[in-house]
Design a protein around this motif. Sequence first.
Motif, PDB file in Angstrom:
ATOM      1  N   GLU A   1      40.402  38.056  37.379  1.00 15.96           N
ATOM      2  CA  GLU A   1      39.176  38.644  36.824  1.00 15.96           C
ATOM      3  C   GLU A   1      38.900  39.971  37.510  1.00 15.96           C
ATOM      4  O   GLU A   1      38.863  40.030  38.747  1.00 15.96           O
ATOM      5  CB  GLU A   1      38.003  37.684  37.012  1.00 15.96           C
ATOM      6  CG  GLU A   1      36.747  38.144  36.286  1.00 15.96           C
ATOM      7  CD  GLU A   1      35.676  37.065  36.276  1.00 15.96           C
ATOM      8  OE1 GLU A   1      35.119  36.807  35.205  1.00 15.96           O
ATOM      9  OE2 GLU A   1      35.404  36.483  37.343  1.00 15.96           O
ATOM     10  N   ASP A   2      38.688  41.017  36.714  1.00 18.83           N
ATOM     11  CA  ASP A   2      38.543  42.351  37.274  1.00 18.83           C
ATOM     12  C   ASP A   2      37.270  42.495  38.116  1.00 18.83           C
ATOM     13  O   ASP A   2      37.288  43.115  39.170  1.00 18.83           O
ATOM     14  CB  ASP A   2      38.538  43.385  36.140  1.00 18.83           C
ATOM     15  CG  ASP A   2      38.689  44.802  36.653  1.00 18.83           C
ATOM     16  OD1 ASP A   2      39.685  45.062  37.356  1.00 18.83           O
ATOM     17  OD2 ASP A   2      37.828  45.643  36.369  1.00 18.83           O
ATOM     18  N   GLU A   3      36.192  41.916  37.655  1.00 16.89           N
ATOM     19  CA  GLU A   3      34.911  42.081  38.349  1.00 16.89           C
ATOM     20  C   GLU A   3      34.869  41.326  39.679  1.00 16.89           C
ATOM     21  O   GLU A   3      34.392  41.847  40.681  1.00 16.89           O
ATOM     22  CB  GLU A   3      33.741  41.579  37.482  1.00 16.89           C
ATOM     23  CG  GLU A   3      33.529  42.367  36.203  1.00 16.89           C
ATOM     24  CD  GLU A   3      34.410  41.879  35.042  1.00 16.89           C
ATOM     25  OE1 GLU A   3      35.409  41.173  35.299  1.00 16.89           O
ATOM     26  OE2 GLU A   3      34.086  42.221  33.888  1.00 16.89           O
TER      27      GLU A   3
ATOM     28  N   HIS B   1      44.985  44.728  23.616  1.00 19.66           N
ATOM     29  CA  HIS B   1      44.145  44.576  24.810  1.00 19.66           C
ATOM     30  C   HIS B   1      43.520  43.182  24.890  1.00 19.66           C
ATOM     31  O   HIS B   1      42.612  42.959  25.695  1.00 19.66           O
ATOM     32  CB  HIS B   1      43.038  45.641  24.895  1.00 19.66           C
ATOM     33  CG  HIS B   1      43.559  47.044  24.929  1.00 19.66           C
ATOM     34  ND1 HIS B   1      42.767  48.118  25.270  1.00 19.66           N
ATOM     35  CD2 HIS B   1      44.774  47.563  24.667  1.00 19.66           C
ATOM     36  CE1 HIS B   1      43.486  49.240  25.190  1.00 19.66           C
ATOM     37  NE2 HIS B   1      44.711  48.912  24.825  1.00 19.66           N
TER      38      HIS B   1
ATOM     39  N   GLN C   1      40.092  37.224  26.745  1.00 18.50           N
ATOM     40  CA  GLN C   1      40.326  38.025  27.951  1.00 18.50           C
ATOM     41  C   GLN C   1      40.698  39.436  27.520  1.00 18.50           C
ATOM     42  O   GLN C   1      41.756  39.653  26.931  1.00 18.50           O
ATOM     43  CB  GLN C   1      41.471  37.411  28.771  1.00 18.50           C
ATOM     44  CG  GLN C   1      41.118  36.054  29.351  1.00 18.50           C
ATOM     45  CD  GLN C   1      42.273  35.368  30.052  1.00 18.50           C
ATOM     46  OE1 GLN C   1      43.430  35.690  29.783  1.00 18.50           O
ATOM     47  NE2 GLN C   1      41.966  34.442  30.936  1.00 18.50           N
ATOM     48  N   GLU C   2      39.832  40.382  27.849  1.00 16.66           N
ATOM     49  CA  GLU C   2      40.105  41.784  27.553  1.00 16.66           C
ATOM     50  C   GLU C   2      40.875  42.383  28.727  1.00 16.66           C
ATOM     51  O   GLU C   2      40.417  42.319  29.870  1.00 16.66           O
ATOM     52  CB  GLU C   2      38.791  42.537  27.334  1.00 16.66           C
ATOM     53  CG  GLU C   2      38.984  43.949  26.830  1.00 16.66           C
ATOM     54  CD  GLU C   2      37.708  44.775  26.971  1.00 16.66           C
ATOM     55  OE1 GLU C   2      37.805  46.008  26.946  1.00 16.66           O
ATOM     56  OE2 GLU C   2      36.632  44.175  27.136  1.00 16.66           O
TER      57      GLU C   2
ATOM     58  N   VAL D   1      42.305  44.856  31.374  1.00 18.42           N
ATOM     59  CA  VAL D   1      41.904  46.077  32.076  1.00 18.42           C
ATOM     60  C   VAL D   1      43.142  46.822  32.576  1.00 18.42           C
ATOM     61  O   VAL D   1      43.261  48.031  32.429  1.00 18.42           O
ATOM     62  CB  VAL D   1      40.961  45.747  33.258  1.00 18.42           C
ATOM     63  CG1 VAL D   1      40.605  47.002  34.037  1.00 18.42           C
ATOM     64  CG2 VAL D   1      39.720  45.029  32.758  1.00 18.42           C
ATOM     65  N   SER D   2      44.065  46.081  33.173  1.00 18.30           N
ATOM     66  CA  SER D   2      45.316  46.681  33.651  1.00 18.30           C
ATOM     67  C   SER D   2      46.381  45.611  33.779  1.00 18.30           C
ATOM     68  O   SER D   2      46.076  44.414  33.834  1.00 18.30           O
ATOM     69  CB  SER D   2      45.101  47.395  34.986  1.00 18.30           C
ATOM     70  OG  SER D   2      44.847  46.440  35.995  1.00 18.30           O
TER      71      SER D   2
ATOM     72  N   ARG E   1      44.851  42.106  34.980  1.00 17.86           N
ATOM     73  CA  ARG E   1      43.438  42.119  35.371  1.00 17.86           C
ATOM     74  C   ARG E   1      42.620  42.168  34.083  1.00 17.86           C
ATOM     75  O   ARG E   1      42.888  42.989  33.196  1.00 17.86           O
ATOM     76  CB  ARG E   1      43.128  43.305  36.284  1.00 17.86           C
ATOM     77  CG  ARG E   1      43.806  43.131  37.656  1.00 17.86           C
ATOM     78  CD  ARG E   1      43.470  44.273  38.587  1.00 17.86           C
ATOM     79  NE  ARG E   1      42.060  44.376  38.873  1.00 17.86           N
ATOM     80  CZ  ARG E   1      41.443  43.785  39.896  1.00 17.86           C
ATOM     81  NH1 ARG E   1      42.112  43.027  40.732  1.00 17.86           N
ATOM     82  NH2 ARG E   1      40.141  43.933  40.085  1.00 17.86           N
ATOM     83  N   VAL E   2      41.634  41.274  33.976  1.00 16.66           N
ATOM     84  CA  VAL E   2      40.921  41.097  32.701  1.00 16.66           C
ATOM     85  C   VAL E   2      39.407  41.007  32.884  1.00 16.66           C
ATOM     86  O   VAL E   2      38.919  40.690  33.968  1.00 16.66           O
ATOM     87  CB  VAL E   2      41.387  39.801  31.988  1.00 16.66           C
ATOM     88  CG1 VAL E   2      42.896  39.805  31.762  1.00 16.66           C
ATOM     89  CG2 VAL E   2      40.962  38.546  32.745  1.00 16.66           C
ATOM     90  N   HIS E   3      38.704  41.300  31.770  1.00 17.20           N
ATOM     91  CA  HIS E   3      37.316  40.876  31.641  1.00 17.20           C
ATOM     92  C   HIS E   3      37.349  39.516  30.945  1.00 17.20           C
ATOM     93  O   HIS E   3      37.815  39.427  29.804  1.00 17.20           O
ATOM     94  CB  HIS E   3      36.516  41.851  30.770  1.00 17.20           C
ATOM     95  CG  HIS E   3      36.333  43.205  31.382  1.00 17.20           C
ATOM     96  ND1 HIS E   3      35.815  43.398  32.646  1.00 17.20           N
ATOM     97  CD2 HIS E   3      36.570  44.436  30.894  1.00 17.20           C
ATOM     98  CE1 HIS E   3      35.768  44.701  32.910  1.00 17.20           C
ATOM     99  NE2 HIS E   3      36.229  45.353  31.869  1.00 17.20           N
TER     100      HIS E   3
END
Lengths: 112, 112
Positions: free
Chosen positions: B24-26, B48, B71-72, B74-75, B88-90
């Motif tokens: 999880e990115d956050e 994405h 899951q969006e 991010v990278s 890495r996802v939202h």
Amino acid sequence: MKISADLAKLLDGENGLVAVVVQEDESNEVLMLAWMNREALEKTLESHKATYWSRSRNELWVKGATSGNTQEVVSASVDCDGDAILLRVHQKGVACHTGTHSCFLNEIEISE
Amino acid sequence: MKISADLAKLLDGENGLVAVVVQEDESNEVLMLAWMNREALEKTLESHKATYWSRSRNELWVKGATSGNTQEVVSASVDCDGDAILLRVHQKGVACHTGTHSCFLNEIEISE
């Protein structure tokens, strides 16, 4: 070693390997992905030093035995279907044999 | 899709699957471990939306297509030997089908 029935079945199966995600405890950085067989997992839990199974060399491998870049295990958990382990560690030095802190060093380009 | 020679070789090989660590990115929490074939990786990078290969159902699987827990991306990065991906996802909602945020929910006891 108290492990779930799912994980025990995997470790006693034909392949006998479980994927291990290694995360640095202090930074939460994902350092590497490695593999363990039952013996590697037992040694890891007993010694608190991350010990893996090398699929290329077909042998147990105490992380950092040669380089000094050992991983002290903080905690370990298994996922919902018992086929992956998350290992949280204190990393001494760098995790990657290339000299970078994490092995995940090559960014893949995402479409705009 | 620009990927390393190592990863291309793996995806075009007999097994054709790469292990994917999903973070999880956050929060930097490790959510799950999944698998991708070449098509899943291409769809993920283009849309994405994290798309995996289900080894049990033998089919592509857009994460959250049924549950809404998408899951969006991010990278994405590949490790030093080209046989694992870090995504890495939202995370929308929870990552695990059991209802927990992460799939790594079962702690393994470590020897004192």
